[in-house]
Design a protein around this motif. Structure first.
Motif, PDB file in Angstrom:
ATOM      1  N   ASP A   1       1.003  -1.154  -0.019  1.00 36.84           N
ATOM      2  CA  ASP A   1       0.033   0.172  -0.065  1.00 36.84           C
ATOM      3  C   ASP A   1       0.766   1.151  -0.147  1.00 36.84           C
ATOM      4  O   ASP A   1       1.031   1.855   0.974  1.00 36.84           O
ATOM      5  N   TYR A   2       1.319   1.900  -1.083  1.00 33.02           N
ATOM      6  CA  TYR A   2       2.333   2.780  -1.179  1.00 33.02           C
ATOM      7  C   TYR A   2       1.772   4.064  -0.857  1.00 33.02           C
ATOM      8  O   TYR A   2       2.415   4.933  -0.362  1.00 33.02           O
ATOM      9  N   LYS A   3       0.281   4.359  -0.795  1.00 33.67           N
ATOM     10  CA  LYS A   3      -0.282   5.778  -0.629  1.00 33.67           C
ATOM     11  C   LYS A   3      -0.140   5.831   0.910  1.00 33.67           C
ATOM     12  O   LYS A   3       0.093   6.903   1.450  1.00 33.67           O
ATOM     13  N   LEU A   4      -0.391   4.918   1.638  1.00 33.19           N
ATOM     14  CA  LEU A   4      -0.353   4.942   3.231  1.00 33.19           C
ATOM     15  C   LEU A   4       1.037   5.051   3.461  1.00 33.19           C
ATOM     16  O   LEU A   4       1.405   6.017   4.518  1.00 33.19           O
ATOM     17  N   VAL A   5       1.870   4.338   2.763  1.00 32.29           N
ATOM     18  CA  VAL A   5       3.512   4.538   3.339  1.00 32.29           C
ATOM     19  C   VAL A   5       3.897   5.648   3.173  1.00 32.29           C
ATOM     20  O   VAL A   5       4.632   6.452   3.791  1.00 32.29           O
ATOM     21  N   LEU A   6       3.624   6.567   1.806  1.00 32.19           N
ATOM     22  CA  LEU A   6       3.943   7.820   1.549  1.00 32.19           C
ATOM     23  C   LEU A   6       3.201   8.899   2.587  1.00 32.19           C
ATOM     24  O   LEU A   6       4.165   9.741   2.998  1.00 32.19           O
ATOM     25  N   ILE A   7       2.235   8.715   2.932  1.00 30.72           N
ATOM     26  CA  ILE A   7       1.491   9.668   3.919  1.00 30.72           C
ATOM     27  C   ILE A   7       2.222   9.436   5.144  1.00 30.72           C
ATOM     28  O   ILE A   7       2.705  10.321   5.989  1.00 30.72           O
ATOM     29  N   ILE A   8       2.388   8.076   5.663  1.00 28.09           N
ATOM     30  CA  ILE A   8       3.091   7.969   7.072  1.00 28.09           C
ATOM     31  C   ILE A   8       4.551   8.260   6.946  1.00 28.09           C
ATOM     32  O   ILE A   8       5.053   9.140   7.805  1.00 28.09           O
ATOM     33  N   PHE A   9       5.257   8.197   5.821  1.00 23.11           N
ATOM     34  CA  PHE A   9       6.791   8.896   5.495  1.00 23.11           C
ATOM     35  C   PHE A   9       6.647  10.443   5.671  1.00 23.11           C
ATOM     36  O   PHE A   9       7.448  10.972   6.339  1.00 23.11           O
TER      37      PHE A   9
END
Length: 195
Positions: free
Chosen positions: A175-183
């Motif tokens: 889930d790249y969107k969630l990872v980018l938001i968290i990062f």
């Protein structure tokens, strides 16, 4: 970068080859670590959603693999596979840390031997102008500080970096969107904290 070359220049050819072997073994350990995390994630999805197992079974590459090896994909298979992966991970981690510790100890022994031979090759005047406690400290403490403090910590840092990088790649694939938001959130908090 220059410090890394200085550290590598201290090692002899045999130790450099062993370091390359340890690095390749590290990549294998990292791969198994990521597979174990991915398998645990898939098993939790199967346990939480009864239809998810049917979705996996109907996936074309899975059908090909199950037909090739002639077995039925079930919850038991996931549990046995997870057990096998974690057993393999434990075994590989055990051997990796054994290799790492024997490598660090061999570096310590080799450097101690080199330093003693260097001191034995010196002339008598060298020892008159030096304090013997400094020479002994160089042989015992400084070599130990280098091997345990630098070499061992550098290997541990490399191990943790590759495992972290693998987990990030696994999360990005999931889930790249969630990872980018968290990062982005963590980066913003860290930036605001330090600046």
């Amino acid at each position: 970068k220059n410090i890394l070359f200085k550290i590598l220049s201290i090692l002899d050819n045999h130790q450099k080859k062993k370091l390359i072997f340890i690095s390749v073994f590290l990549l294998t350990v990292t791969f198994i670590e990521i597979v174990s995390i991915g398998t645990l994630y898939q098993l939790s999805k199967v346990l939480l959603d009864a239809n998810y197992l049917n979705q996996i079974i109907s996936y074309e590459p899975i059908i090909t693999i199950t037909n090739l090896f002639n077995f039925q994909l079930s919850l038991d298979f996931f549990i046995y596979f997870l057990f096998f992966i974690f057993l393999l991970k434990f075994t590989l981690n055990f051997f990796y840390y054994f290799l790492q510790s024997t490598f660090v100890e061999s570096v310590r022994k080799k450097l101690t031997s080199k330093l003693v031979k260097l001191y034995l090759a010196k002339e008598y005047k060298f020892f008159l102008s030096r304090n013997s406690s400094v020479l002994i400290r160089n042989i015992t403490s400084e070599v130990g500080s280098f091997s345990l403090g630098i070499m061992n910590n550098l290997l541990i840092l490399t191990t943790e970096f590759f495992i972290f990088l693998g987990i990030i790649c696994l999360l990005l694939a999931n889930d790249y969107k969630l990872v980018l938001i968290i990062f982005t959130t963590i980066s913003a908090i860290g930036f605001s904290y330090f600046y």
